[in-house]
Design a protein around this motif. Structure first.
Motif, PDB file in Angstrom:
ATOM      1  N   LYS A 154     129.609   6.780  68.919  1.00 42.10           N
ATOM      2  CA  LYS A 154     130.381   7.990  69.204  1.00 42.10           C
ATOM      3  C   LYS A 154     129.765   9.202  68.513  1.00 42.10           C
ATOM      4  O   LYS A 154     129.330   9.120  67.366  1.00 42.10           O
ATOM      5  CB  LYS A 154     131.827   7.828  68.727  1.00 42.10           C
ATOM      6  N   VAL A 155     129.746  10.331  69.248  1.00 44.28           N
ATOM      7  CA  VAL A 155     129.338  11.585  68.636  1.00 44.28           C
ATOM      8  C   VAL A 155     130.532  12.095  67.837  1.00 44.28           C
ATOM      9  O   VAL A 155     131.569  12.441  68.395  1.00 44.28           O
ATOM     10  CB  VAL A 155     128.918  12.620  69.696  1.00 44.28           C
ATOM     11  N   VAL A 156     130.398  12.137  66.520  1.00 41.47           N
ATOM     12  CA  VAL A 156     131.528  12.490  65.667  1.00 41.47           C
ATOM     13  C   VAL A 156     131.541  13.970  65.298  1.00 41.47           C
ATOM     14  O   VAL A 156     132.558  14.485  64.817  1.00 41.47           O
ATOM     15  CB  VAL A 156     131.533  11.635  64.385  1.00 41.47           C
ATOM     16  N   ARG A 157     130.430  14.668  65.532  1.00 47.16           N
ATOM     17  CA  ARG A 157     130.402  16.088  65.205  1.00 47.16           C
ATOM     18  C   ARG A 157     129.251  16.771  65.942  1.00 47.16           C
ATOM     19  O   ARG A 157     128.184  16.190  66.121  1.00 47.16           O
ATOM     20  CB  ARG A 157     130.243  16.296  63.702  1.00 47.16           C
ATOM     21  N   LYS A 158     129.484  18.015  66.341  1.00 46.90           N
ATOM     22  CA  LYS A 158     128.436  18.872  66.891  1.00 46.90           C
ATOM     23  C   LYS A 158     128.477  20.193  66.128  1.00 46.90           C
ATOM     24  O   LYS A 158     129.528  20.841  66.077  1.00 46.90           O
ATOM     25  CB  LYS A 158     128.646  19.130  68.389  1.00 46.90           C
ATOM     26  N   THR A 159     127.361  20.560  65.535  1.00 45.93           N
ATOM     27  CA  THR A 159     127.295  21.793  64.760  1.00 45.93           C
ATOM     28  C   THR A 159     126.329  22.768  65.415  1.00 45.93           C
ATOM     29  O   THR A 159     125.177  22.408  65.700  1.00 45.93           O
ATOM     30  CB  THR A 159     126.823  21.502  63.314  1.00 45.93           C
TER      31      THR A 159
END
Length: 279
Positions: free
Chosen positions: A165-170
């Protein structure tokens, strides 16, 4: 490429510019300890968390990578007839290797949006679609073994490698795209501690991203366009591992961000390489 492992054996590839499909592990006396010939166009390597008895190293191939673990090679089974993963990023904290995943054998410049998570424990893999493309300098690993991918939309994606899972996008840099000539300057990412350092070649900037907070902590203007990136911390690229049975400490550390570099043990690979990303 050649890589010395913690037990003194040598992980190496065999072949020429025209044909290469063999990966071997050689003993200190030069004898072949393990071998696989099922790695067409072998290109790129990365180390993962060590196995029970040996280091664990993955090599990229055009039909799914191969894994060296506990003295034996294992093949990763992929569904696609052509599945090239030549850019790999490993972590001592994780048995899972992050890699690119290209399926168009005839493409002059494939721009995949999926990355692969290869589990060295059982040879399985998971594909994660990020919805935006990336290039060979986009892949890195975080301090806890999390997968990091800088995509064309300028975002730094943080992936939980166990769940996929992608848990964060900055948001880090402006949207960008790989140039037709891969040797032209483009973004690069390196990690030290809890910080990811990202270059913005187009705007001559360096961004320090706090991976704990998920935000850009500092931006530095550069006097020239950045092409390569290396982070020096004054510490070994990987922790020493004690070999108590032999009464000595052996060091190992190998991380492959670009699929034609050949690092030595105890130092991370430089992303520059000398042969290109090998499309």
């Amino acid at each position: 490429m050649a890589l010395e492992l913690a037990d003194g054996t040598l992980f190496t590839t065999q072949g020429t510019e025209d044909e290469r499909h063999t990966v071997r592990v050689l003993g200190k006396d030069g004898a072949v300890k393990a071998e696989t010939t099922d790695c067409p166009a072998v290109h790129g390597e990365a180390a993962a968390a060590p196995g029970a008895s040996t280091d664990t190293v993955m090599a990229g191939c055009e039909n799914g990578p191969v894994i060296y673990r506990d003295g034996t090679f294992h093949k990763v089974a992929v569904a696609d007839a052509y599945a090239r993963s030549g850019n790999l990023a490993g972590s001592e904290r994780s048995p899972i290797v992050l890699g690119d995943y290209k399926v168009d054998e005839d493409a002059e410049q494939e721009r995949p949006t999926r990355v692969a998570l290869f589990d060295t424990r059982d040879g399985s893999h998971r594909l994660v679609d990020l919805g935006s493309s990336y290039w060979f300098r986009s892949l890195a690993r975080g301090p806890e073994g999390e997968a990091l991918v800088l995509t064309y939309d300028g975002k730094l994606n943080v992936i939980d490698v166990e769940s996929g899972k992608v848990v964060r996008k900055t948001d880090v840099i402006q949207p960008w795209e790989e140039k037709t000539d891969w040797q032209e300057a483009g973004p690069a990412i390196k990690v030290a501690g809890s910080s990811a350092y990202v270059t913005d070649a187009q705007n001559k900037k360096l961004h320090a991203v706090d991976l704990t907070k998920g935000e850009v902590a500092k931006t530095i203007d550069l006097p020239q366009t950045p092409v390569e990136l290396a982070v020096v911390t004054g510490k070994p690229g990987a922790p020493a591992r004690e070999e108590k049975a032999h009464g000595h400490v052996s060091h190992k550390g190998h991380d492959h961000a670009h699929d034609d570099a050949a690092p030595s043990a105890g130092a991370p690979a430089d992303a520059g390489g000398h042969g290109g990303p090998g499309r």
